[in-house]
Write an enzyme that holds these catalytic residues in place. Structure first.
Site, short mmCIF file in Angstrom:
data_model
loop_
_atom_site.label_atom_id
_atom_site.label_comp_id
_atom_site.label_asym_id
_atom_site.label_seq_id
_atom_site.Cartn_x
_atom_site.Cartn_y
_atom_site.Cartn_z
CE1 TYR A 146 -16.13 -47.77 105.22
CE2 TYR A 146 -18.45 -47.44 104.70
CZ TYR A 146 -17.40 -48.27 105.07
OH TYR A 146 -17.63 -49.61 105.29
CE LYS A 203 -44.99 -47.86 85.65
NZ LYS A 203 -45.27 -47.16 84.40
C1 LIG Z 1 -46.21 -46.17 84.65
C2 LIG Z 1 -47.30 -45.97 83.72
C3 LIG Z 1 -48.49 -45.32 84.12
C4 LIG Z 1 -48.63 -44.64 85.45
O1 LIG Z 1 -47.95 -43.40 85.42
P1 LIG Z 1 -47.89 -42.40 86.66
O2 LIG Z 1 -47.17 -41.23 86.14
O3 LIG Z 1 -47.14 -43.09 87.74
O4 LIG Z 1 -49.29 -42.12 87.08
C5 LIG Z 1 -49.54 -45.27 83.21
N1 LIG Z 1 -49.41 -45.80 81.96
C6 LIG Z 1 -48.28 -46.40 81.54
C7 LIG Z 1 -48.21 -46.94 80.16
C8 LIG Z 1 -47.20 -46.48 82.38
O5 LIG Z 1 -46.06 -47.06 81.96
#
Ligand SMILES: *Cc1c(COP(=O)(O)O)cnc(C)c1O
Length: 317
Positions: free
Chosen positions: A221, A11
């Site tokens: 700045y 994601k």
């Molecule tokens: C983002 C996510 C993961 C991965 O989690 P990490 O802590 O980055 O390993 C696994 N399962 C779900 C449902 C997630 O949203």
């Protein structure tokens, strides 16, 4: 029932590192399932992996999204009774089911597992998500046992509970499929794993101008830095638009061949100024390293390892 495979959380454009750069490697390294959050993230992934291996964590919140899942051939994660109903009304078929065992974000409650709508789903992966796997917390064991009872009450092909940190909690948490994200991109979810995980992202930025400050000259700045003596500095093509947030202004430094170059003054959108006293030979066009080992970078700037990855901007090549 398959056993011991690994899915990949991809994601947010692979946690900011880029789907095109990461997904082929993850696929070739043996990742079996690919999880995105949004429907809009599907298309970029279908270039690299079989749509049937792509899951959308947020699930279908409209009939249009259920139709899209069907047309694209990707698998929705069902997170509520209303999503389950919507998926069945759109024609049903293979889906994943998220159960909320204690994080209280998405997912049906354990009591809803026996609902006839849920029982009528064709569930491939039964999943839940751990709230506190990166620490030793009572909730870890509680979520595990709730997940086990739910899994006993509903049919599925596979079960999946562990994110990166959850994998470190031991074999009890692994089930048929794990879902690491952070650790795939060089994050260290628990300190005991530090020796097993290498840095993945090595951001660099170029010096676009050098200049000599005179004692008393200000930088940036609001003129928050004033030179105590004459000093060489470099203007670097890196700013908060690239994810180098202002939180780095205190304690931030770039590196070149082991030389540490302090950030001077405020961070601008596209530029920072660094002290070249330790490397006065550096010139326009030279590249500097951002110290981006995630656990130590997180300690310095106060952003989480997740944030450090996902803030990285589009201008890194
Ligand atoms: C983002 C996510 C993961 C991965 O989690 P990490 O802590 O980055 O390993 C696994 N399962 C779900 C449902 C997630 O949203």
């Amino acid at each position: 029932m398959s056993s011991g495979s690994t899915g990949a959380a991809v994601k947010a454009d692979c946690y900011g590192l880029g789907v095109d750069a990461c997904v082929p490697s993850l696929r070739d390294a043996g990742a079996r399932e690919f999880f995105v959050a949004h429907w809009s993230e599907v298309e970029a992934l279908t270039k690299h992996v079989d749509p049937a291996k792509i899951s959308v964590l947020h699930g279908p919140i409209s009939p249009l999204e259920a139709t899209f899942a069907r047309q694209a051939g990707v698998v929705p994660v069902i997170n509520s009774l209303s999503q389950a109903k919507r998926w069945i009304e759109s024609g049903g078929g293979s889906c994943h089911l998220m159960i909320d065992t204690g994080i209280h974000r998405l997912g049906i409650s354990p009591a809803e597992v026996t609902d006839p709508i849920i029982q009528s789903l064709d569930i491939d992966i039964l999943m839940s998500h751990l709230a506190c796997a990166d620490e030793d917390h009572l909730l870890n064991g509680e979520q595990l046992s709730t997940f086990r009872s739910c899994a006993a009450a509903v049919r599925s092909n596979r079960r999946s509970l562990a994110n990166s940190a959850g994998i470190c909690l031991g074999a009890d948490f692994h089930f048929e499929l794990t879902r690491p994200g952070l650790a795939l991109y060089g994050g260290v979810p628990r300190a005991e794993m530090a020796a097993n995980i290498r840095q993945v992202a090595f951001p660099q930025a170029a010096i676009i101008q050098t200049r000599k400050l005179k004692a008393g000259d200000h930088v940036g700045y609001n003129a928050t830095f004033t030179a105590a003596q004459d000093m060489p500095v470099g203007v670097v093509s890196l700013g908060y638009a690239d994810g180098y947030l202002r939180t780095w202004a205190r304690g931030g430094r770039l590196e070149s061949d082991g030389n540490s170059l302090n950030v001077l003054g405020k961070i601008s959108m596209d530029m920072i100024v660094v002290d070249l006293t330790n490397a006065p030979h550096l010139k326009e066009g030279d590249w500097l390293d951002l110290p981006y080992a995630l656990p130590s970078a997180s300690q310095i700037c106060g952003l989480s390892q997740y944030e450090l990855l996902t803030v990285l901007g589009q201008r890194f090549g």
